[in-house]
Design an enzyme around this catalytic site. Structure first.
Site, PDB file in Angstrom:
ATOM      1  N   GLY A  42       0.830  -1.213   0.000  1.00 38.27           N
ATOM      2  CA  GLY A  42       0.000   0.000   0.000  1.00 38.27           C
ATOM      3  C   GLY A  42       0.855   1.250   0.000  1.00 38.27           C
ATOM      4  N   GLY A 219       5.442  -9.146 -15.859  1.00 37.94           N
ATOM      5  CA  GLY A 219       6.876  -8.903 -15.723  1.00 37.94           C
ATOM      6  C   GLY A 219       7.464  -8.200 -16.929  1.00 37.94           C
ATOM      7  CG  ASP A 243      15.455  -4.866  -6.032  1.00 37.66           C
ATOM      8  OD1 ASP A 243      14.561  -5.727  -6.084  1.00 37.66           O
ATOM      9  OD2 ASP A 243      15.775  -4.290  -4.958  1.00 37.66           O
ATOM     10  N   GLY A 248       5.385  -4.349  -9.212  1.00 39.60           N
ATOM     11  CA  GLY A 248       3.919  -4.341  -9.256  1.00 39.60           C
ATOM     12  C   GLY A 248       3.359  -3.105  -8.560  1.00 39.60           C
ATOM     13  CG  ASP A 249       4.037  -2.534  -4.540  1.00 43.03           C
ATOM     14  OD1 ASP A 249       2.968  -3.167  -4.671  1.00 43.03           O
ATOM     15  OD2 ASP A 249       4.909  -2.838  -3.711  1.00 43.03           O
ATOM     16  CB  SER A 279      10.243   0.929 -10.004  1.00 41.88           C
ATOM     17  OG  SER A 279       9.732  -0.317 -10.407  1.00 41.88           O
TER      18      SER A 279
HETATM   19  P1  ATP Z   1       6.941  -7.750  -7.676  1.00 43.32           P
HETATM   20  O1  ATP Z   1       6.195  -8.814  -6.907  1.00 43.32           O
HETATM   21  O2  ATP Z   1       8.372  -8.108  -7.963  1.00 43.32           O
HETATM   22  O3  ATP Z   1       6.737  -6.391  -7.154  1.00 43.32           O
HETATM   23  P2  ATP Z   1       4.966  -8.312  -9.602  1.00 43.32           P
HETATM   24  O4  ATP Z   1       5.119  -9.794  -9.798  1.00 43.32           O
HETATM   25  O5  ATP Z   1       3.832  -7.822  -8.802  1.00 43.32           O
HETATM   26  O6  ATP Z   1       6.310  -7.682  -9.122  1.00 43.32           O
HETATM   27  P3  ATP Z   1       5.455  -7.999 -12.395  1.00 43.32           P
HETATM   28  O7  ATP Z   1       4.377  -8.508 -13.262  1.00 43.32           O
HETATM   29  O8  ATP Z   1       6.697  -8.802 -12.278  1.00 43.32           O
HETATM   30  O9  ATP Z   1       4.821  -7.628 -11.005  1.00 43.32           O
HETATM   31  O10 ATP Z   1       5.898  -6.561 -12.891  1.00 43.32           O
HETATM   32  C1  ATP Z   1       5.017  -5.439 -12.834  1.00 43.32           C
HETATM   33  C2  ATP Z   1       5.314  -4.530 -13.989  1.00 43.32           C
HETATM   34  O11 ATP Z   1       6.673  -4.087 -13.881  1.00 43.32           O
HETATM   35  C3  ATP Z   1       5.242  -5.189 -15.367  1.00 43.32           C
HETATM   36  O12 ATP Z   1       3.906  -5.173 -15.844  1.00 43.32           O
HETATM   37  C4  ATP Z   1       6.174  -4.319 -16.170  1.00 43.32           C
HETATM   38  O13 ATP Z   1       5.521  -3.127 -16.557  1.00 43.32           O
HETATM   39  C5  ATP Z   1       7.257  -3.953 -15.154  1.00 43.32           C
HETATM   40  N1  ATP Z   1       8.416  -4.842 -15.207  1.00 43.32           N
HETATM   41  C6  ATP Z   1       8.673  -5.902 -14.425  1.00 43.32           C
HETATM   42  N2  ATP Z   1       9.846  -6.490 -14.765  1.00 43.32           N
HETATM   43  C7  ATP Z   1      10.348  -5.748 -15.785  1.00 43.32           C
HETATM   44  C8  ATP Z   1      11.532  -5.815 -16.593  1.00 43.32           C
HETATM   45  N3  ATP Z   1      12.444  -6.780 -16.404  1.00 43.32           N
HETATM   46  N4  ATP Z   1      11.688  -4.868 -17.553  1.00 43.32           N
HETATM   47  C9  ATP Z   1      10.790  -3.900 -17.759  1.00 43.32           C
HETATM   48  N5  ATP Z   1       9.660  -3.780 -17.026  1.00 43.32           N
HETATM   49  C10 ATP Z   1       9.431  -4.682 -16.062  1.00 43.32           C
HETATM   50  O1  RIB Z   2       5.560  -5.439  -3.323  1.00 45.16           O
HETATM   51  C1  RIB Z   2       6.710  -5.317  -2.563  1.00 45.16           C
HETATM   52  C2  RIB Z   2       6.357  -5.241  -1.104  1.00 45.16           C
HETATM   53  O2  RIB Z   2       5.823  -6.473  -0.705  1.00 45.16           O
HETATM   54  C3  RIB Z   2       7.543  -4.999  -0.212  1.00 45.16           C
HETATM   55  O3  RIB Z   2       7.767  -3.625   0.021  1.00 45.16           O
HETATM   56  C4  RIB Z   2       7.210  -5.783   1.029  1.00 45.16           C
HETATM   57  O4  RIB Z   2       6.964  -4.964   2.145  1.00 45.16           O
HETATM   58  C5  RIB Z   2       5.988  -6.619   0.685  1.00 45.16           C
HETATM   59  O5  RIB Z   2       4.883  -6.110   1.253  1.00 45.16           O
END
Ligand code: ATP
Ligand code: RIB
Length: 302
Positions: A42, A219, A243, A248-249, A279
């Site tokens: 959040g 991703g 990293d 997703g956030d 990010s």
């Molecule tokens: P996390 O749990 O690591 O925060 P997530 O699994 O919720 O991520 P992802 O689908 O992996 O979310 O990534 C969210 C968004 O970030 C993707 O839709 C894309 O826009 C961007 N993104 C993630 N990885 C990459 C990458 N390697 N290069 C460019 N954009 C990326």
């Molecule tokens: O989405 C990343 C977040 O997931 C981290 O900041 C961690 O606190 C977990 O909640």
């Protein structure tokens, strides 16, 4: 006028260790860096939105400990309204031990503490600001009852809602129906829908009305936007990921701002992809969120 965004969600202090690879069960591995930083889905989404120029209010619970003080200082620095943040006397601030490997992949354990103690009264206190919002955003790191309640309060006032169903969990169809925009990643989509492999089919199975949208983050492949009768893939920006924690956030924060600014949906998803792409080129979660000028520059250069 900046978009008005209300995030009803979590704060965790992220305790991040960087190592060459993930440990195996029972193994002890040397890491090469450790960082403590503000996180929680959040709060990360609130920070992303604030850095992009939105007027952001965070509604949540933290403890009475040093991590809570750090959270309040951080939000002040990020110009986030914390009027409706409750200091819980009985529970610790959420914490998230995180491991990141040399590929930028992460593993996280969350101990949600005060986040899980949110009450209806906490949400009711923020009812006016929710009613005046352009977009309300929720995730699944607070108690599910309060996710449902906050979304109901928003919908009752005609406010658009984003539900980022993260971390993965099962939700009643009535709760899913309260989201105008559902933004799972691949794992969350599979767990929510019970369908693996076919993202379009899985996403469509969650949608119950013509004006409801699923935007699945995939991703480095970008995002898949699915409605009852259409599906589009919006590719990610090409960057060197170091990293991906909080990607997703970043996506959800950017998406909320774009929707709040009434961008057409394809543009809003490109804007969210750009926010997330920047990010992932930086370490950490909230600290890795880009500002507006950085996102505009990436969008222009593409
Ligand atoms: P996390 O749990 O690591 O925060 P997530 O699994 O919720 O991520 P992802 O689908 O992996 O979310 O990534 C969210 C968004 O970030 C993707 O839709 C894309 O826009 C961007 N993104 C993630 N990885 C990459 C990458 N390697 N290069 C460019 N954009 C990326
Ligand atoms: O989405 C990343 C977040 O997931 C981290 O900041 C961690 O606190 C977990 O909640």
């Amino acid at each position: 006028m900046p978009a008005k965004i209300v995030v009803v969600g979590s704060f965790n202090m992220d305790l991040t260790s960087y190592a060459e690879r993930m440990p195996r069960p029972g193994e002890t591995l040397p890491g090469h860096k450790f960082v403590t930083g503000p996180g929680g889905k959040g709060s990360n989404q609130a920070v992303a939105a604030a850095r992009l120029g939105a007027d952001v209010t965070f509604v949540g619970r933290i403890g009475q400990d040093v991590f809570a003080e750090a959270a309040l200082n951080f939000w002040k620095q990020e110009h986030i309204n914390t009027t409706y943040v409750v200091r819980d006397p009985n529970n610790s601030t959420g914490v998230a031990p995180i491991w990141v490997d040399s590929q930028g992949e992460n593993m996280i354990i969350v101990v949600l503490g005060a986040n899980l103690a949110m009450t209806q009264a906490d949400v009711d206190a923020a009812a006016d600001v929710i009613a005046g919002a352009d977009v309300v955003v929720c995730q699944l790191e607070i108690n599910y009852d309060m996710v449902e309640y906050a979304l109901k309060v928003a919908k009752a006032k005609g406010v658009r809602t984003i539900l980022n169903p993260a971390p993965a969990g099962k939700l009643a169809p009535e709760v899913v129906a309260l989201a105008d925009y559902l933004t799972p990643n691949e794992t969350e989509l599979e767990i929510l829908s019970g369908i693996s492999g076919d993202y379009e089919k899985a996403a469509r199975s969650l949608i119950t009305r013509p004006d409801q949208h699923a935007v699945v983050t995939i991703g480095s492949a970008g995002a898949l936007w699915v409605t009852q009768d259409s599906a589009h893939t919006i590719p990610a920006f090409k960057v060197k990921a170091i990293d991906t924690t909080g990607a997703g956030d970043a996506f959800n924060g950017g998406f909320a701002v774009a929707l709040g600014e009434k961008m057409p949906l394809l543009d809003a998803i490109r804007f969210a992809n750009a926010t997330a792409a920047i990010s992932v080129t930086r370490p950490g979660t909230a600290p890795s969120m880009p500002n507006r000028a950085e996102v505009e520059a990436l969008l222009k250069g593409s």
